[in-house]
Write a protein that holds these residues in place. Structure first.
Motif, mmCIF file in Angstrom:
data_model
loop_
_atom_site.group_PDB
_atom_site.id
_atom_site.type_symbol
_atom_site.label_atom_id
_atom_site.label_comp_id
_atom_site.label_asym_id
_atom_site.label_seq_id
_atom_site.Cartn_x
_atom_site.Cartn_y
_atom_site.Cartn_z
ATOM 1 N N LEU A 190 0.845 -1.339 -0.132
ATOM 2 C CA LEU A 190 -0.081 0.077 0.092
ATOM 3 C C LEU A 190 0.909 1.086 0.090
ATOM 4 C CD1 LEU A 190 -2.797 1.396 -0.048
ATOM 5 C CD2 LEU A 190 -2.890 0.943 2.480
ATOM 6 N N GLN A 191 1.994 1.228 0.854
ATOM 7 C CA GLN A 191 3.137 2.344 0.689
ATOM 8 C C GLN A 191 3.354 2.401 -0.779
ATOM 9 O OE1 GLN A 191 5.897 2.298 3.526
ATOM 10 N NE2 GLN A 191 4.828 1.123 5.304
ATOM 11 N N SER A 192 3.721 1.450 -1.291
ATOM 12 C CA SER A 192 4.434 1.677 -2.805
ATOM 13 C C SER A 192 3.269 1.851 -3.697
ATOM 14 C CB SER A 192 4.939 0.337 -3.328
ATOM 15 O OG SER A 192 5.698 -0.177 -2.636
ATOM 16 N N SER A 193 2.107 1.766 -3.486
ATOM 17 C CA SER A 193 0.931 2.313 -4.503
ATOM 18 C C SER A 193 0.704 3.523 -4.147
ATOM 19 C CB SER A 193 -0.452 1.394 -4.190
ATOM 20 O OG SER A 193 -0.099 -0.040 -4.401
ATOM 21 N N MET A 194 0.661 4.018 -2.705
ATOM 22 C CA MET A 194 0.151 5.707 -2.751
ATOM 23 C C MET A 194 1.591 6.444 -3.075
ATOM 24 S SD MET A 194 -2.761 5.790 -1.694
ATOM 25 C CE MET A 194 -3.588 4.829 -0.915
ATOM 26 N N THR A 195 2.794 5.858 -2.868
ATOM 27 C CA THR A 195 4.154 6.717 -3.338
ATOM 28 C C THR A 195 3.905 6.864 -4.960
ATOM 29 O OG1 THR A 195 5.106 5.870 -1.433
ATOM 30 C CG2 THR A 195 6.347 6.654 -3.408
ATOM 31 N N TYR A 196 3.554 5.601 -5.482
ATOM 32 C CA TYR A 196 3.527 5.978 -7.145
ATOM 33 C C TYR A 196 2.564 6.765 -7.510
ATOM 34 C CZ TYR A 196 3.377 4.107 -11.833
ATOM 35 O OH TYR A 196 3.387 4.217 -13.256
#
Length: 195
Positions: free
Chosen positions: A182-188
């Motif tokens: 989820l962190q990766s998705s939000m960062t992207y």
């Protein structure tokens, strides 16, 4: 012609045995194992493919290994869970002489503990997926049973607002509490942040 007749006779015999009531529990356990393995692979392979190529660095070989590993783990865990669940259901039913609703709960708790109790990425995603569906189901059941009143208007917009408000607040101020995917998705999604 003799081989064809023998094969038909064998298939007829096997089908007759499988249709007998006393073998239904064993068949359910075996078919459940198979269905869990197939469904796990069908669900995880496309997800792992997309997520790996979107967010994972490394060589093509490393990415393919990660996809196969994630797919295998998901498939194996679902197969083991269904095998355990169906086996425990059959055992409880046989011991008590009938099937009662608590059997499902107990068998699933034991299966969940044994199979999905290890804290890893795959199990975490599966358990979180189930939790969101459970909350919806319990909310509907509470309305159906009269524990909470039927909403006068659709509560989904409020639900969506709260979900997105909380997740972005956590992402902005307590990011470490969110799952890495989820962190990766939000960062992207946020072009001002770097991966």
């Amino acid at each position: 012609m003799g081989g064809e007749t023998m094969l038909r006779t064998l298939l007829y015999t096997v089908n007759s045995l499988l249709q007998q009531r006393r073998y239904q529990a064993a068949l359910a356990v075996v078919k459940g194992f198979r269905n869990g393995a197939v469904y796990g692979a069908k669900i995880r392979a496309p997800h792992a493919l997309v997520m790996t190529f979107l967010f994972r660095s490394g060589s093509l070989r490393e990415k393919l290994k990660a996809i196969v590993r994630a797919t295998y783990t998901h498939s194996r865990n679902l197969a083991y869970f269904v095998f355990t669940y169906k086996g425990l259901l059959a055992l409880q039913s046989r011991m008590q002489g009938k099937k009662i609703p608590f059997h499902s709960f107990l068998a699933a708790c034991i299966g969940g503990w044994l199979v999905f109790g290890e804290n890893n990425n795959i199990n975490s995603q599966i358990n979180m997926y189930l939790l969101s569906r459970i909350l919806f189901g319990l909310s509907r059941l509470a309305v159906e049973k009269g524990y909470i009143p039927e909403p006068k208007q659709d509560p989904f917009p409020l639900f969506a607002a709260l979900v997105w408000g909380i997740v972005l607040w956590l992402f902005e101020y307590h990011r470490h509490t969110l799952q890495p995917s989820l962190q990766s998705s939000m960062t992207y999604l946020d072009p001002t942040r770097s991966l």
